[in-house]
Design a protein around this motif. Structure first.
Motif, mmCIF file in Angstrom:
data_model
loop_
_atom_site.group_PDB
_atom_site.id
_atom_site.type_symbol
_atom_site.label_atom_id
_atom_site.label_comp_id
_atom_site.label_asym_id
_atom_site.label_seq_id
_atom_site.Cartn_x
_atom_site.Cartn_y
_atom_site.Cartn_z
ATOM 1 N N GLY A 129 0.741 -1.025 0.019
ATOM 2 C CA GLY A 129 -0.273 0.095 0.387
ATOM 3 C C GLY A 129 0.558 1.449 0.347
ATOM 4 N N SER A 130 -0.017 2.359 0.103
ATOM 5 C CA SER A 130 0.828 3.786 0.165
ATOM 6 C C SER A 130 1.781 3.834 1.536
ATOM 7 N N PHE A 131 3.129 3.854 1.021
ATOM 8 C CA PHE A 131 3.652 4.039 2.530
ATOM 9 C C PHE A 131 3.259 5.751 3.527
ATOM 10 N N TYR A 132 2.850 6.430 2.672
ATOM 11 C CA TYR A 132 1.947 6.903 4.143
ATOM 12 C C TYR A 132 0.962 6.608 4.808
ATOM 13 N N VAL A 133 -0.154 6.165 3.950
ATOM 14 C CA VAL A 133 -1.200 5.294 4.672
ATOM 15 C C VAL A 133 -0.186 4.366 5.894
ATOM 16 N N LEU A 134 -0.041 3.565 6.019
ATOM 17 C CA LEU A 134 0.647 2.205 6.155
ATOM 18 C C LEU A 134 1.611 3.105 7.816
ATOM 19 N N HIS A 135 2.470 3.873 6.926
ATOM 20 C CA HIS A 135 3.137 4.412 7.893
ATOM 21 C C HIS A 135 2.575 5.054 9.658
ATOM 22 N N TYR A 136 1.858 5.817 8.667
ATOM 23 C CA TYR A 136 1.002 6.991 9.270
ATOM 24 C C TYR A 136 -0.214 6.227 10.474
ATOM 25 N N TYR A 137 -0.328 5.117 10.192
ATOM 26 C CA TYR A 137 -2.133 4.628 11.218
ATOM 27 C C TYR A 137 -1.059 3.550 11.731
ATOM 28 N N GLY A 138 -0.328 3.039 10.974
ATOM 29 C CA GLY A 138 1.050 1.909 11.867
ATOM 30 C C GLY A 138 1.473 2.885 13.347
ATOM 31 N N ALA A 139 1.551 4.189 13.399
ATOM 32 C CA ALA A 139 2.101 4.749 14.043
ATOM 33 C C ALA A 139 0.995 4.671 15.081
ATOM 34 N N TRP A 140 -0.046 4.939 14.766
ATOM 35 C CA TRP A 140 -1.158 5.414 16.114
ATOM 36 C C TRP A 140 -1.099 4.328 16.642
ATOM 37 N N VAL A 141 -1.341 2.806 15.546
ATOM 38 C CA VAL A 141 -1.632 1.292 16.804
ATOM 39 C C VAL A 141 -0.439 1.035 17.825
ATOM 40 N N PHE A 142 0.822 1.195 16.933
ATOM 41 C CA PHE A 142 1.794 1.547 17.881
ATOM 42 C C PHE A 142 1.887 1.848 19.250
ATOM 43 N N MET A 143 1.692 3.254 19.210
ATOM 44 C CA MET A 143 1.636 4.854 20.363
ATOM 45 C C MET A 143 0.938 3.675 21.261
ATOM 46 N N LEU B 26 -8.243 0.052 16.983
ATOM 47 C CA LEU B 26 -9.541 -0.716 16.176
ATOM 48 C C LEU B 26 -9.369 1.296 15.219
ATOM 49 N N TYR B 27 -9.793 2.124 15.750
ATOM 50 C CA TYR B 27 -9.560 3.510 14.414
ATOM 51 C C TYR B 27 -8.889 3.637 13.931
ATOM 52 N N ALA B 28 -7.410 3.290 14.451
ATOM 53 C CA ALA B 28 -6.377 3.733 13.271
ATOM 54 C C ALA B 28 -5.956 2.357 12.353
ATOM 55 N N GLY B 29 -6.488 1.070 13.313
ATOM 56 C CA GLY B 29 -6.836 -0.262 12.580
ATOM 57 C C GLY B 29 -6.907 -0.343 10.975
ATOM 58 N N VAL B 30 -8.809 0.163 11.628
ATOM 59 C CA VAL B 30 -9.396 -0.325 10.492
ATOM 60 C C VAL B 30 -9.323 0.877 9.330
ATOM 61 N N ARG B 31 -8.585 1.975 9.414
ATOM 62 C CA ARG B 31 -7.586 2.817 8.676
ATOM 63 C C ARG B 31 -7.019 2.030 7.301
#
Lengths: 389, 169
Positions: A129-143, B26-31
């Motif tokens: 996928g797009s780097f921006y999408v993966l790296h940004y949302y991945g960061a929130w899951v991680f944090m 979950l909120y970020a994971g869905v996206r």
């Protein structure tokens, strides 16, 4: 010890990462936003400033270089807790089970962020996928998982580095001490030193691409450790003209710049642009990939003067910039009013006393203090003031 | 409260915090999963297991083999510490680490690198090999100096003995 280093390091990575997202001014226009579904996660966004002009160069250089330097620390941390992977029973209680689920997000999130980051700066786009999408949302899951982990473990981590004698650490209770250890082959200090040596080695072969100048030579394994050429245009290129489909006819004698404000329009040739008052700005190029150049001396027409050509006074609005490049996420961008109004913001025609080279955006490119490199649009064909995009 | 703690295993604050983090995930994971959901899920779980199931077995086995090859010749009863393995371990670790981070460039995996950046893609493998050679050479030099330092008293004694014999003649 490793945990505390990661606590500081990852906090800095997170903050500089969020700043990098803000630097694109994603809330200004759809085309500036690589993650338009962000919803509440964009709560912190603000207008990216033009001063200090080296701000993004600093924050993004720190983000990428620090991320690389922390890799041995992260690996050592994972190595030190390996017995936990084989814990039995897998969940002693509901709380323990939830905590282990959270650890999956922590370890998976950390690995995901580091791997996508490392691949992206080497232009190896094999991730899904797009780097921006993966790296940004991945960061929130991680944090989320990171905050939980720090809250539960901070006291234990602090106790472990307290001078011995004040409060003995019952290491055995953590389940990380082997009941049947092999003969030692390295001291604790030696093992930590090895991690430090690994970090130092990565720093030495990388940081030069962000410092620039003479130090670029030292970045022997970093993507931008070489110079692409010599002379006035011999500094770093993100994407060459050929790689984004620029044809000779796009930037030949037939090239025109169109400046618009609603129905008012001005069409200019390169000669006409050169006949307008020329201003100079010493600005670096700084890429989201972490590399940057030292200040280059650009000269060209100020954006406020171009706005005045189509009847906009001293307070022009935002502007949509369009390039002759074909495709790509950054063939156009919207600059905010504070960026347009800064006297250092140019439509540059020359650099370091020479005409722009094709790879640096001939006939004309944008240079805005403090903006990410991809917003310094090259091969500009149209400026539309006040336009929604 | 103690009833909750007995059933759950920790304080209510613990539960609250974990649930907050799961809500955010979950909120970020869905996206995160919106595009290629399977691909992203595999990458995420794969990233969690990369160290434990791939890197760890790899470096553990390598380290064991090194220790076995370098074991003291005096047999298992010997008291010699096994520290000499570090002269191999340290340069190998640093070299492998550099490869782990920069493998796409070192192994020439990025075919469009030169087209995009106007920089040569062919320099990285050679540079990494030179760095690796320097690391091992430096380690060998350390080992040599350490060995000389360890045998210095013996050599000095031998020299003194020879000088003494010469003087007696």
């Amino acid at each position: 010890m490793l945990g505390l280093i990661l606590l500081f390091g990852i906090t800095i990575l997170f903050v500089t990462g969020l700043l990098s997202y803000a630097a694109y001014n994603p809330d200004l226009a759809r085309i500036n936003d690589e993650t338009p579904d962000k919803g509440l996660l964009g709560f912190y966004l603000f207008s990216w400033p033009t001063s200090p002009y080296w701000l993004y160069r600093l924050t993004q250089g720190v983000h990428v270089t620090l991320g690389i330097v922390l890799i041995p620390v992260l690996l050592a941390k994972l190595w030190s807790v390996i017995p936990k992977l084989f814990e039995w029973p897998p969940a002693r209680s509901l709380s323990h089970g939830l905590e282990r689920l959270s650890l999956l997000l922590l370890v998976g999130g950390a690995g995901f962020e580091f791997v996508t980051g490392i691949l992206n700066i080497q232009l190896h786009y094999i991730f899904p996928g797009s780097f921006y999408v993966l790296h940004y949302y991945g960061a929130w899951v991680f944090m989320g998982a990171f905050v939980v982990h720090v809250t539960f473990r901070l006291r234990r981590a602090l106790r472990a580095v307290r001078p011995r004698g004040t409060s003995p650490v019952p290491q055995e209770t953590l389940g990380l001490v082997s009941p049947n250890p092999a003969a030692p082959t390295i001291s604790r200090r030696g093992a930590l030193g090895l991690v430090g040596l690994g970090s130092a080695a990565l720093l030495v072969v990388t940081v030069g691409q962000s410092v620039g100048g003479w130090f670029r030579k030292t970045a022997v394994l970093a993507p931008h450790g070489q110079e692409p050429g010599s002379g006035p245009n011999g500094f770093q290129i993100n994407k060459t003209a050929a790689s984004v489909g620029i044809r000779a006819s796009d930037i030949g004698p037939a090239w025109r710049l169109s400046v618009r404000n609603g129905s008012r329009q001005a069409i200019l040739t390169q000669q006409q642009l050169l006949a307008l008052p020329q201003f100079e700005s010493a600005l670096p190029i700084q890429c989201v990939e972490g590399w940057s150049t030292t200040d280059q001396l650009w000269s060209g027409v100020r954006l406020i003067d171009l706005a005045a050509l189509v009847g906009l006074g001293t307070n022009p609005p935002k502007v949509l910039i369009e390039s002759a490049q074909r495709g790509g996420a950054f063939s156009s961008a919207v600059l905010r009013d504070n960026q347009v109004r800064d006297g250092r913001s140019l439509l540059a025609l020359q650099v370091n006393g020479a005409t722009l080279s094709q790879d640096h955006g001939y006939p004309a490119r944008i240079m805005v203090p403090g903006a990410p490199g991809v917003h310094n649009t090259k091969w500009v064909t149209r400026l539309s003031f006040g336009e929604q995009a | 409260m103690s009833h909750f703690r007995r059933r759950y295993g920790a304080s209510p604050l613990h539960l609250l915090l974990v649930l907050c983090s799961f809500a955010l995930a979950l909120y970020a994971g869905v996206r995160l999963l919106k595009g290629d959901a399977w691909g992203v899920a595999i990458w995420f779980v794969g990233a969690a297991l990369l160290h434990d199931l791939v890197l760890l077995p790899l470096y553990s086995v390598t380290d064991r083999v090194m220790q076995y090859v370098l074991r003291p010749s005096g047999g298992p009863s010997t008291r010699t510490p096994l520290m000499s393995v570090n002269y191999l371990r340290v340069p190998l670790f640093v070299s492998a680490l550099l490869l782990l981070v920069w493998w796409p460039l070192i192994l020439r995996q990025v075919s469009h690198f030169t087209v995009a950046t106007a920089l040569s893609a062919d320099v990285f493998l050679g540079r990494w090999l030179v760095i690796t050679a320097i690391l091992f050479a430096a380690s060998a030099l350390c080992l040599l100096l350490r060995a000389r330092a360890a045998t210095r008293p013996a050599r000095r004694a031998a020299r003194a003995q020879r000088a003494g014999r010469k003087a007696a003649k």
